[in-house]
Motif scaffolding. Structure first.
Motif, PDB file in Angstrom:
ATOM      1  N   VAL A  79       0.847  -1.196   0.000  1.00  9.47           N
ATOM      2  CA  VAL A  79       0.000   0.000   0.000  1.00  9.47           C
ATOM      3  C   VAL A  79       0.882   1.245   0.000  1.00  9.47           C
ATOM      4  O   VAL A  79       1.828   1.348   0.785  1.00  9.47           O
ATOM      5  N   ILE A  80       0.547   2.183  -0.881  1.00 11.60           N
ATOM      6  CA  ILE A  80       1.162   3.513  -0.882  1.00 11.60           C
ATOM      7  C   ILE A  80       0.084   4.511  -0.488  1.00 11.60           C
ATOM      8  O   ILE A  80      -1.021   4.506  -1.054  1.00 11.60           O
ATOM      9  N   VAL A  81       0.386   5.364   0.475  1.00  8.41           N
ATOM     10  CA  VAL A  81      -0.549   6.386   0.936  1.00  8.41           C
ATOM     11  C   VAL A  81      -0.261   7.691   0.205  1.00  8.41           C
ATOM     12  O   VAL A  81       0.899   8.031  -0.047  1.00  8.41           O
ATOM     13  N   TYR A  82      -1.324   8.414  -0.136  1.00 13.47           N
ATOM     14  CA  TYR A  82      -1.132   9.719  -0.768  1.00 13.47           C
ATOM     15  C   TYR A  82      -2.082  10.720  -0.125  1.00 13.47           C
ATOM     16  O   TYR A  82      -3.025  10.363   0.599  1.00 13.47           O
ATOM     17  N   GLY A  83      -1.841  12.000  -0.386  1.00 11.62           N
ATOM     18  CA  GLY A  83      -2.709  13.061   0.116  1.00 11.62           C
ATOM     19  C   GLY A  83      -2.103  14.415  -0.188  1.00 11.62           C
ATOM     20  O   GLY A  83      -0.925  14.521  -0.539  1.00 11.62           O
ATOM     21  N   THR A  84      -2.912  15.447  -0.067  1.00 13.51           N
ATOM     22  CA  THR A  84      -2.438  16.811  -0.308  1.00 13.51           C
ATOM     23  C   THR A  84      -1.835  17.379   0.972  1.00 13.51           C
ATOM     24  O   THR A  84      -2.491  17.366   2.032  1.00 13.51           O
ATOM     25  N   ASN A  85      -0.593  17.829   0.865  1.00 14.31           N
ATOM     26  CA  ASN A  85       0.110  18.434   2.003  1.00 14.31           C
ATOM     27  C   ASN A  85       0.109  17.524   3.238  1.00 14.31           C
ATOM     28  O   ASN A  85      -0.276  17.935   4.333  1.00 14.31           O
ATOM     29  N   SER A  88       4.329  15.577   8.561  1.00 18.34           N
ATOM     30  CA  SER A  88       5.251  14.538   9.017  1.00 18.34           C
ATOM     31  C   SER A  88       4.547  13.564   9.952  1.00 18.34           C
ATOM     32  O   SER A  88       4.845  12.369   9.976  1.00 18.34           O
ATOM     33  N   MET A  89       3.571  14.042  10.739  1.00 15.52           N
ATOM     34  CA  MET A  89       2.802  13.174  11.623  1.00 15.52           C
ATOM     35  C   MET A  89       1.941  12.210  10.803  1.00 15.52           C
ATOM     36  O   MET A  89       1.844  11.019  11.123  1.00 15.52           O
ATOM     37  N   ASP A  90       1.330  12.715   9.722  1.00 14.50           N
ATOM     38  CA  ASP A  90       0.534  11.856   8.841  1.00 14.50           C
ATOM     39  C   ASP A  90       1.399  10.734   8.277  1.00 14.50           C
ATOM     40  O   ASP A  90       0.993   9.570   8.247  1.00 14.50           O
ATOM     41  N   VAL A  91       2.587  11.099   7.803  1.00 16.32           N
ATOM     42  CA  VAL A  91       3.481  10.126   7.194  1.00 16.32           C
ATOM     43  C   VAL A  91       3.897   9.068   8.208  1.00 16.32           C
ATOM     44  O   VAL A  91       3.899   7.871   7.910  1.00 16.32           O
ATOM     45  N   ARG A  92       4.233   9.517   9.446  1.00 20.05           N
ATOM     46  CA  ARG A  92       4.632   8.561  10.484  1.00 20.05           C
ATOM     47  C   ARG A  92       3.496   7.589  10.793  1.00 20.05           C
ATOM     48  O   ARG A  92       3.702   6.393  10.960  1.00 20.05           O
ATOM     49  N   ASN A  93       2.281   8.120  10.888  1.00 18.23           N
ATOM     50  CA  ASN A  93       1.124   7.272  11.175  1.00 18.23           C
ATOM     51  C   ASN A  93       0.887   6.244  10.071  1.00 18.23           C
ATOM     52  O   ASN A  93       0.498   5.106  10.333  1.00 18.23           O
ATOM     53  N   GLN A 105       3.050  12.844  -2.034  1.00 18.82           N
ATOM     54  CA  GLN A 105       2.230  14.047  -1.943  1.00 18.82           C
ATOM     55  C   GLN A 105       1.444  14.197  -3.243  1.00 18.82           C
ATOM     56  O   GLN A 105       1.998  14.094  -4.339  1.00 18.82           O
ATOM     57  N   GLN A 106       0.144  14.453  -3.113  1.00 18.49           N
ATOM     58  CA  GLN A 106      -0.709  14.506  -4.296  1.00 18.49           C
ATOM     59  C   GLN A 106      -0.288  15.607  -5.255  1.00 18.49           C
ATOM     60  O   GLN A 106      -0.425  15.469  -6.470  1.00 18.49           O
TER      61      GLN A 106
END
Length: 425
Positions: A79-85, A88-93, A105-106
């Motif tokens: 799984v690869i996660v993506y999103g706008t902006n 660093s907390m989002d990425v760690r989670n 990053q989208q």
């Protein structure tokens, strides 16, 4: 073509899907976590999931919880996660505890998405993908691969010629992967797509032009170019000769292509434009030594796709497979052994499976006779190569009673060994 599941909004699918299709992938979509789980269950081996970090459900869960739920139902696609902006907390989670394997990053989709997807596709170049040619060992195939590897990095048009069922599209994908345009788009042009697209408002000329525009800078694979009608041929030739596009052509064709050029049903100029060099793929029926590696490859592929143990093939069954003519080459062999593997209750492909559980008609007696053995040796070979006397009789083309009578005649036990003679004193 790898399957990529995009779990996110419709806009995400439009944006990411366009990039992935341009890179030669086959994206599918789901717009909720629940739908994503169901779609992921349908994905074949070798797929990958892209999920929007902020996609949620009624309980407020986001992408990390979605990945955990995937693993709970034993869906192990990366799984690869993506999103706008993403912070660093989002990425760690997303990446902690081995949930996602990467993030993107989208706003950088156009620069990073395709590269990250290609980097993380599982088992790339091994069983389960459509990039690697089928494994074969005959000298003719080795020569063809040597030729293919030499010209892959050259920016010349290539025609791959061979009988049906040899996996010619796999060779085209392999060349794209080896070429200096590997990071550029690859567009596949087929006659069925040409017909379907032009049934609507799109003119034939617009469809072909659109394909060349999408492939500009990369490679256009014209699949089964021999099947295009004369009008389609002329449209392809016009785009090639227009000089508007920087497109390398890799065409695949049946062995009948030369005859079609000779009798005028295939455009002579198109042949010379698409076949700057040619590679001929040897048939399976002329190279029976390739049956064994292909059989084992297809059985391994089947096992990985369906998450099952690898089905083994008995010596007698393998001998029968070698003796068949295989008019439809690797495709027919693949269908035959996977049909047997699907219904086998013993974890083996046997002579009985081949005779009862697949659509291929086997001429069993010649399959054994090709070894040039006398009758007793054939009987010994059949008994030792099959799991039962019933299978041995089937391999020899005999009924059970006939085999038993012949065993007694030659003094053989049920394992094919000579029965010790009593010595009178």
């Amino acid at each position: 073509m790898a399957k990529i599941l995009i779990v996110g909004g419709p806009g995400d699918y439009r944006e990411a899907g366009a990039i992935l299709r341009k890179g030669g992938h086959d994206p599918v979509s789901a717009t909720s976590m629940k739908a994503g789980i169901e779609e992921a269950k349908k994905l074949p081996f070798g797929s990958l999931v892209l999920v929007n970090f902020r996609i949620g459900d009624s309980e407020g869960n986001q992408a990390p919880e979605f990945i955990v739920n995937l693993r709970k139902v034993r869906i192990n696609h990366p799984v690869i996660v993506y999103g706008t902006n993403l912070s660093s907390m989002d990425v760690r989670n997303a990446l902690s505890e081995h949930k996602a394997i990467d993030y993107v990053q989208q706003q950088t989709f156009d620069k990073e998405l395709l590269g990250k997807v290609n980097r993380h596709l599982p088992q790339k170049g091994r069983v389960g993908d459509r990039i690697t040619p089928y494994p074969r060992s005959c000298m003719a195939f080795t020569n063809a691969m040597n030729c293919l590897n030499r010209i892959a990095t050259l920016d010349v048009n290539v025609m791959i010629i061979g009988e049906p069922g040899l996996g010619k599209e796999r060779f085209a994908r392999y060349m794209h992967n080896k070429s200096n345009r590997a990071d550029k788009p690859m567009v596949i042009i087929t006659y069925p797509d040409f017909i379907m697209e032009t049934l609507g408002d799109v003119t034939p000329a617009c469809h072909i032009r659109s394909c060349f525009e999408k492939a500009n800078g990369g490679i256009a694979v014209i699949k089964n170019i021999h099947s295009f009608c004369t009008h389609g041929q002329s449209l392809i030739l016009a785009e090639i000769e227009s000089g508007k596009y920087d497109v390398r052509i890799i065409a695949t064709a049946d062995v009948s292509i030369k005859e079609k050029v000779a009798n005028g049903s295939f455009n002579h100029a198109l042949m010379h434009n698409t076949a700057t060099t040619t590679v001929v793929i040897p048939s399976l029926h002329d190279n029976p030594e390739d049956v064994e590696p292909l059989t084992k490859f297809f059985l391994k592929e089947f096992a990985e796709t369906h998450n099952q143990p690898i089905c083994q093939v008995t010596p007698g069954a393998l001998n029968m497979l070698r003796g068949h003519n295989w008019p439809y080459n690797a495709r027919e062999l693949r269908n035959t052994v996977t049909q047997c593997a699907a219904v086998s209750t013993t974890g083996r492909v046997t002579v009985s499976n081949l005779q009862k559980d697949c659509c291929t008609d086997f001429d069993v007696a010649p399959a054994v006779a090709i070894a040039g053995l006398d009758e007793e040796s054939r009987i010994v070979f059949a008994i030792k190569s099959t799991p039962s006397l019933k299978d041995a009789a089937a391999l020899l083309g005999m009924c059970d009673r006939t085999l038993n009578n012949k065993r007694k005649k030659y003094g053989l036990d049920s394992d094919g060994n000579k029965i010790a003679q009593k010595v009178s004193v």
